[in-house]
Design a protein around this motif. Structure first.
Motif, PDB file in Angstrom:
ATOM      1  N   GLY A 167       0.842  -1.187   0.000  1.00 38.42           N
ATOM      2  CA  GLY A 167       0.000   0.000   0.000  1.00 38.42           C
ATOM      3  C   GLY A 167       0.877   1.237   0.000  1.00 38.42           C
ATOM      4  O   GLY A 167       1.669   1.441   0.924  1.00 38.42           O
ATOM      5  N   LEU A 168       0.764   2.066  -1.034  1.00 41.45           N
ATOM      6  CA  LEU A 168       1.614   3.252  -1.169  1.00 41.45           C
ATOM      7  C   LEU A 168       1.086   4.456  -0.403  1.00 41.45           C
ATOM      8  O   LEU A 168       1.781   5.469  -0.298  1.00 41.45           O
ATOM      9  N   GLY A 169      -0.148   4.357   0.127  1.00 38.56           N
ATOM     10  CA  GLY A 169      -0.752   5.547   0.722  1.00 38.56           C
ATOM     11  C   GLY A 169      -1.248   6.480  -0.368  1.00 38.56           C
ATOM     12  O   GLY A 169      -1.468   6.068  -1.516  1.00 38.56           O
ATOM     13  N   PRO A 170      -1.418   7.760  -0.068  1.00 39.47           N
ATOM     14  CA  PRO A 170      -1.948   8.712  -1.052  1.00 39.47           C
ATOM     15  C   PRO A 170      -1.055   8.900  -2.276  1.00 39.47           C
ATOM     16  O   PRO A 170      -1.522   9.335  -3.325  1.00 39.47           O
ATOM     17  N   GLY A 171       0.227   8.635  -2.135  1.00 37.65           N
ATOM     18  CA  GLY A 171       1.136   8.776  -3.275  1.00 37.65           C
ATOM     19  C   GLY A 171       2.387   9.572  -2.976  1.00 37.65           C
ATOM     20  O   GLY A 171       3.427   9.345  -3.580  1.00 37.65           O
ATOM     21  N   GLY A 172       2.295  10.502  -2.043  1.00 34.41           N
ATOM     22  CA  GLY A 172       3.467  11.289  -1.674  1.00 34.41           C
ATOM     23  C   GLY A 172       4.422  10.489  -0.814  1.00 34.41           C
ATOM     24  O   GLY A 172       4.010   9.649  -0.018  1.00 34.41           O
ATOM     25  N   ARG A 173       5.699  10.742  -0.958  1.00 32.05           N
ATOM     26  CA  ARG A 173       6.709   9.983  -0.233  1.00 32.05           C
ATOM     27  C   ARG A 173       6.564  10.122   1.274  1.00 32.05           C
ATOM     28  O   ARG A 173       6.795   9.173   2.026  1.00 32.05           O
ATOM     29  N   SER A 174       6.144  11.285   1.738  1.00 31.23           N
ATOM     30  CA  SER A 174       6.055  11.515   3.176  1.00 31.23           C
ATOM     31  C   SER A 174       4.942  10.709   3.834  1.00 31.23           C
ATOM     32  O   SER A 174       4.918  10.557   5.054  1.00 31.23           O
ATOM     33  N   HIS A 175       4.028  10.149   3.028  1.00 31.01           N
ATOM     34  CA  HIS A 175       2.950   9.357   3.591  1.00 31.01           C
ATOM     35  C   HIS A 175       3.091   7.869   3.290  1.00 31.01           C
ATOM     36  O   HIS A 175       2.137   7.098   3.449  1.00 31.01           O
ATOM     37  N   VAL A 212     -20.527  17.798   5.819  1.00 31.19           N
ATOM     38  CA  VAL A 212     -19.972  16.939   4.772  1.00 31.19           C
ATOM     39  C   VAL A 212     -18.632  17.523   4.321  1.00 31.19           C
ATOM     40  O   VAL A 212     -18.530  18.734   4.078  1.00 31.19           O
ATOM     41  N   GLY A 213     -17.634  16.677   4.200  1.00 27.42           N
ATOM     42  CA  GLY A 213     -16.343  17.084   3.652  1.00 27.42           C
ATOM     43  C   GLY A 213     -16.097  16.399   2.323  1.00 27.42           C
ATOM     44  O   GLY A 213     -16.330  15.189   2.190  1.00 27.42           O
ATOM     45  N   ILE A 214     -15.666  17.144   1.342  1.00 26.46           N
ATOM     46  CA  ILE A 214     -15.334  16.598   0.022  1.00 26.46           C
ATOM     47  C   ILE A 214     -13.858  16.898  -0.223  1.00 26.46           C
ATOM     48  O   ILE A 214     -13.459  18.064  -0.253  1.00 26.46           O
ATOM     49  N   VAL A 215     -13.066  15.866  -0.373  1.00 26.44           N
ATOM     50  CA  VAL A 215     -11.626  16.051  -0.582  1.00 26.44           C
ATOM     51  C   VAL A 215     -11.225  15.378  -1.890  1.00 26.44           C
ATOM     52  O   VAL A 215     -11.456  14.174  -2.072  1.00 26.44           O
ATOM     53  N   ARG A 216     -10.642  16.153  -2.770  1.00 27.67           N
ATOM     54  CA  ARG A 216     -10.142  15.628  -4.043  1.00 27.67           C
ATOM     55  C   ARG A 216      -8.616  15.580  -3.969  1.00 27.67           C
ATOM     56  O   ARG A 216      -7.977  16.505  -3.506  1.00 27.67           O
ATOM     57  N   ASN A 217      -8.040  14.460  -4.417  1.00 26.28           N
ATOM     58  CA  ASN A 217      -6.588  14.267  -4.362  1.00 26.28           C
ATOM     59  C   ASN A 217      -6.063  14.456  -2.931  1.00 26.28           C
ATOM     60  O   ASN A 217      -5.121  15.221  -2.687  1.00 26.28           O
ATOM     61  N   ALA A 218      -6.665  13.757  -2.000  1.00 29.64           N
ATOM     62  CA  ALA A 218      -6.283  13.896  -0.588  1.00 29.64           C
ATOM     63  C   ALA A 218      -4.800  13.598  -0.383  1.00 29.64           C
ATOM     64  O   ALA A 218      -4.308  12.545  -0.787  1.00 29.64           O
ATOM     65  N   GLN A 219      -4.103  14.552   0.225  1.00 26.98           N
ATOM     66  CA  GLN A 219      -2.672  14.445   0.534  1.00 26.98           C
ATOM     67  C   GLN A 219      -1.814  14.196  -0.711  1.00 26.98           C
ATOM     68  O   GLN A 219      -0.754  13.598  -0.639  1.00 26.98           O
ATOM     69  N   ARG A 220      -2.310  14.675  -1.851  1.00 26.27           N
ATOM     70  CA  ARG A 220      -1.550  14.612  -3.106  1.00 26.27           C
ATOM     71  C   ARG A 220      -1.452  16.012  -3.696  1.00 26.27           C
ATOM     72  O   ARG A 220      -2.164  16.932  -3.288  1.00 26.27           O
ATOM     73  N   GLU A 221      -0.630  16.121  -4.712  1.00 34.45           N
ATOM     74  CA  GLU A 221      -0.562  17.378  -5.461  1.00 34.45           C
ATOM     75  C   GLU A 221      -1.935  17.684  -6.052  1.00 34.45           C
ATOM     76  O   GLU A 221      -2.617  16.789  -6.565  1.00 34.45           O
ATOM     77  N   GLY A 222      -2.364  18.916  -5.987  1.00 32.77           N
ATOM     78  CA  GLY A 222      -3.667  19.291  -6.515  1.00 32.77           C
ATOM     79  C   GLY A 222      -4.810  19.061  -5.546  1.00 32.77           C
ATOM     80  O   GLY A 222      -5.982  19.056  -5.946  1.00 32.77           O
ATOM     81  N   GLN A 223      -4.481  18.920  -4.278  1.00 39.57           N
ATOM     82  CA  GLN A 223      -5.522  18.675  -3.272  1.00 39.57           C
ATOM     83  C   GLN A 223      -6.540  19.818  -3.226  1.00 39.57           C
ATOM     84  O   GLN A 223      -6.181  20.997  -3.261  1.00 39.57           O
ATOM     85  N   GLU A 224      -7.821  19.454  -3.152  1.00 34.61           N
ATOM     86  CA  GLU A 224      -8.912  20.422  -3.051  1.00 34.61           C
ATOM     87  C   GLU A 224      -9.834  19.992  -1.923  1.00 34.61           C
ATOM     88  O   GLU A 224     -10.157  18.812  -1.803  1.00 34.61           O
ATOM     89  N   ILE A 225     -10.274  20.949  -1.106  1.00 41.27           N
ATOM     90  CA  ILE A 225     -11.102  20.642   0.060  1.00 41.27           C
ATOM     91  C   ILE A 225     -12.354  21.515   0.042  1.00 41.27           C
ATOM     92  O   ILE A 225     -12.266  22.729  -0.162  1.00 41.27           O
TER      93      ILE A 225
END
Length: 244
Positions: free
Chosen positions: A9-17, A190-203
């Protein structure tokens, strides 16, 4: 002699995660197998390895290839985004090994799932009992998905929706909102998160009655609170029940 398969499992994609264990598994592996988009997340880590990538809907092919490479005596990392055991490759890989009757060790390496990544940027919305439900009906009938939505909403669970909407699948999120409205207040956070903890994250933080006014797609996770969830200073909080 058989090799070994890590389902990573790579997580969201960023190295720090990514976990240290996931990094170690990639380092130890001779072969990396995965969906091409996820391979791109770790390109710098696998430059000197045999890399086998493929597109969407090729999950079984990737698992069979991973097994084939392991039976050649190689150490293989089969990668997933998020957590490999949450809508990921772990179950498929174990089933493929079982069906083949192969004597190959499979180790599942956990990662941060999308619900955890999304929750972390929203505040603390999943501090109590919660359900994760995918709205994709590719592998599960809509009748079953709708029943799960009904049960989770009736039980006052916090609900995280995966795969909420795509270009060809636009009404499931509408129906999900309709089910939620039967049991939850229109003002439920309600929370909507796009690209969570990735580049281009939108909340986006909104309410159940207004959630469809915002852009939602396959890169989004939608978290719907329970009857105690509230919004404070731009954060969603679900009380655990401690007396303050």
């Amino acid at each position: 002699m058989s090799g070994k398969i890590y389902v990573v499992g790579l997580g969201p994609g960023g190295r720090s995660h990514m976990t240290i264990k996931a990094l170690q598994a990639l380092e130890e592996s001779e072969v990396i197998v995965g969906y091409k988009t996820y391979i791109e997340f770790i390109e710098d880590l696998v430059k000197n390895k045999e890399v086998e990538s493929s597109g969407m809907k090729k999950e079984l092919d990737r698992c069979r290839l991973a097994l084939e490479k392991a039976l050649e005596g190689k150490r293989v990392s089969l990668i997933s985004s998020g957590d490999a055991g949450v809508y990921g490759m772990a179950g498929i890989m174990l089933e493929v090994v079982k069906e083949a009757g192969a004597d190959v060790e499979v180790e599942v390496i956990p990662g941060i799932s999308a619900v955890n990544a999304a929750a972390s940027v929203l505040g603390a919305p999943v501090m109590h009992d919660f359900a994760v439900i995918s709205l994709s009906d590719l592998l599960t009938s809509w009748e079953v998905i709708e029943k799960r939505l009904e049960c989770a909403a009736q039980g006052d669970f916090i609900i995280a929706l995966y795969n909420p909407k795509s270009h060809g699948r636009t009404q499931q999120i509408v129906k999900a909102q309709e089910v939620m409205r039967k049991y939850k207040s229109a003002q439920t956070p309600v929370g909507i998160v796009r690209n969570a903890q990735r580049e281009g994250q939108e909340i986006q933080i909104t309410t159940l009655d207004k959630m469809l006014e915002y852009d939602i797609d396959m890169l989004s996770v939608v978290i719907i609170g329970n009857s105690t969830t509230y919004i404070h200073e731009g954060k969603i909080i679900t009380p655990r029940g401690y007396r303050l």
